[in-house]
Scaffold this motif. Sequence first.
Motif, short mmCIF file in Angstrom:
data_model
loop_
_atom_site.label_atom_id
_atom_site.label_comp_id
_atom_site.label_asym_id
_atom_site.label_seq_id
_atom_site.Cartn_x
_atom_site.Cartn_y
_atom_site.Cartn_z
N ALA A 156 -1.65 -4.52 -10.36
CA ALA A 156 -1.42 -3.11 -10.68
C ALA A 156 -2.73 -2.40 -10.97
CB ALA A 156 -0.48 -3.00 -11.88
N LEU A 157 -3.68 -3.08 -11.65
CA LEU A 157 -4.98 -2.47 -11.91
C LEU A 157 -5.75 -2.23 -10.62
CD1 LEU A 157 -6.14 -4.44 -15.10
CD2 LEU A 157 -5.29 -2.09 -14.95
N VAL A 158 -5.68 -3.17 -9.69
CA VAL A 158 -6.32 -2.96 -8.38
C VAL A 158 -5.70 -1.75 -7.68
CG1 VAL A 158 -6.63 -3.96 -6.08
CG2 VAL A 158 -7.03 -5.35 -8.11
N GLY A 159 -4.38 -1.61 -7.80
CA GLY A 159 -3.72 -0.45 -7.21
C GLY A 159 -4.20 0.85 -7.83
N VAL A 160 -4.44 0.83 -9.15
CA VAL A 160 -4.95 2.04 -9.81
C VAL A 160 -6.35 2.39 -9.30
CG1 VAL A 160 -5.69 2.97 -12.04
CG2 VAL A 160 -3.54 1.71 -11.87
N LEU A 161 -7.19 1.38 -9.12
CA LEU A 161 -8.54 1.63 -8.59
C LEU A 161 -8.48 2.18 -7.16
CD1 LEU A 161 -10.42 -1.54 -9.92
CD2 LEU A 161 -10.45 0.78 -10.85
N ILE A 162 -7.59 1.61 -6.35
CA ILE A 162 -7.44 2.12 -4.98
C ILE A 162 -6.94 3.56 -5.00
CG2 ILE A 162 -6.20 1.82 -2.81
CD1 ILE A 162 -6.13 -1.17 -3.36
N MET A 163 -6.03 3.87 -5.92
CA MET A 163 -5.50 5.23 -6.00
C MET A 163 -6.60 6.22 -6.39
SD MET A 163 -2.21 6.60 -8.16
CE MET A 163 -2.98 6.19 -9.74
N ILE A 164 -7.47 5.82 -7.32
CA ILE A 164 -8.57 6.70 -7.72
C ILE A 164 -9.50 6.95 -6.54
CG2 ILE A 164 -10.59 6.89 -9.22
CD1 ILE A 164 -9.02 5.34 -11.34
N SER A 165 -9.82 5.87 -5.80
CA SER A 165 -10.69 6.03 -4.64
C SER A 165 -10.03 6.88 -3.57
CB SER A 165 -11.04 4.65 -4.07
OG SER A 165 -11.72 3.86 -5.03
N ALA A 166 -8.71 6.68 -3.36
CA ALA A 166 -8.00 7.47 -2.35
C ALA A 166 -7.96 8.94 -2.75
CB ALA A 166 -6.58 6.93 -2.18
N ALA A 167 -7.85 9.22 -4.04
CA ALA A 167 -7.84 10.61 -4.48
C ALA A 167 -9.20 11.26 -4.26
CB ALA A 167 -7.45 10.68 -5.96
N ASN A 168 -10.28 10.51 -4.45
CA ASN A 168 -11.61 11.08 -4.24
C ASN A 168 -11.89 11.31 -2.76
OD1 ASN A 168 -12.18 11.04 -7.00
ND2 ASN A 168 -12.99 8.94 -6.91
N VAL A 169 -11.41 10.38 -1.92
CA VAL A 169 -11.66 10.49 -0.48
C VAL A 169 -10.65 11.42 0.18
CG1 VAL A 169 -11.80 9.18 1.68
CG2 VAL A 169 -12.73 8.22 -0.43
N GLY A 170 -9.45 11.49 -0.38
CA GLY A 170 -8.39 12.29 0.22
C GLY A 170 -7.63 11.56 1.30
N SER A 171 -7.52 10.23 1.19
CA SER A 171 -6.83 9.42 2.20
C SER A 171 -5.38 9.20 1.77
CB SER A 171 -7.55 8.08 2.38
OG SER A 171 -6.82 7.24 3.24
N SER A 172 -4.45 9.66 2.59
CA SER A 172 -3.03 9.48 2.26
C SER A 172 -2.60 8.03 2.44
CB SER A 172 -2.18 10.39 3.16
OG SER A 172 -2.53 11.75 2.96
N LEU A 175 -3.61 6.04 -0.46
CA LEU A 175 -2.77 6.39 -1.61
C LEU A 175 -1.44 5.66 -1.56
CD1 LEU A 175 -2.42 8.10 -4.15
CD2 LEU A 175 -1.53 9.94 -2.71
N VAL A 176 -0.86 5.56 -0.37
CA VAL A 176 0.40 4.82 -0.23
C VAL A 176 0.20 3.35 -0.57
CG1 VAL A 176 2.14 4.06 1.43
CG2 VAL A 176 1.34 6.43 1.46
N TRP A 177 -0.88 2.75 -0.07
CA TRP A 177 -1.17 1.35 -0.41
C TRP A 177 -1.34 1.17 -1.91
CZ3 TRP A 177 -0.73 -3.09 2.00
CH2 TRP A 177 -0.66 -3.11 3.39
N ALA A 178 -2.02 2.12 -2.55
CA ALA A 178 -2.24 2.02 -3.99
C ALA A 178 -0.92 2.05 -4.75
CB ALA A 178 -3.15 3.16 -4.45
N LEU A 179 -0.03 2.95 -4.35
CA LEU A 179 1.27 3.04 -5.03
C LEU A 179 2.08 1.76 -4.83
CD1 LEU A 179 2.22 6.76 -4.25
CD2 LEU A 179 1.38 5.80 -6.40
N LEU A 180 1.99 1.18 -3.64
CA LEU A 180 2.71 -0.08 -3.39
C LEU A 180 2.19 -1.20 -4.28
CD1 LEU A 180 3.08 -0.09 0.51
CD2 LEU A 180 4.89 0.21 -1.19
N TRP A 181 0.87 -1.31 -4.38
CA TRP A 181 0.31 -2.37 -5.22
C TRP A 181 0.66 -2.15 -6.68
CZ3 TRP A 181 -1.05 -6.87 -3.60
CH2 TRP A 181 -1.56 -7.05 -2.31
N GLY A 186 3.56 -4.01 -11.14
CA GLY A 186 4.32 -3.63 -12.33
C GLY A 186 5.65 -4.36 -12.42
N ILE A 187 6.34 -4.51 -11.29
CA ILE A 187 7.62 -5.22 -11.30
C ILE A 187 7.42 -6.69 -11.65
CG2 ILE A 187 9.53 -5.99 -9.84
CD1 ILE A 187 9.32 -3.33 -8.38
#
Length: 206
Positions: A156-172, A175-181, A186-187
């Motif tokens: 889940a922490l790796v997913g958060v880092l990917i989400m932050i990077s995706a938000a900075n780059v603007g890659s959708s 962002l989807v991969w980050a939410l999946l991770w 989390g589950i």
Amino acid sequence: MSFGDPNNPYGPPPQQPPAAPGYGFPQAPGVPPQGYGYPQQPAYPGYPMANAMPQTMPGLMTTARVLLYIVAAVQILIGIFAIFGAATINDASNAGEDTFGNNGFSDIGHAGAGIVLVVALLFLGLAALSITLGVKFTRGGQGIRITTMVYGILGALVGVLIMISAANVGSSAALVWALLWIGFGGIMAAAMIAPSGAAWFNRPRY
């Protein structure tokens, strides 16, 4: 001798007092004895704590196990593609050396191929760990539970880092991969923290 004499052998036998009910005989018709050795409650009352120990894997645990196998499949695919990528980069570097001789670009290519190969081996190792954890859900103990919980939290922490990077780059896509991770990790962690997960790994094994 008179018949009233108790010592008269020709008289009627003396009256015997009524016999007391012997041990093991019921006190009244149709009433079972309540003496020693007879249960005072319905037969087969069940074993202690029988309802507290789950006999089948809880639903949240089953979901976490399936997610581990899905993550392992993705990790295997990433590892295989990374191996092919490392081989391609290495071949290109070798071809550059044959054409232009030993130069800085070929050295960078070889170094890049080595890094990609290390990443491939890392993902393949994580895939082996994911499969092992999923398989051990049936017979594993607290070690498997804690390892899976930490594994899910790190994912889940790796997913958060990917989400932050995706938000900075603007890659959708990222962002989807980050939410999946984040969701998968989390589950997994929630399944191990839940009381049903703790009870499952604490159940007696015979």
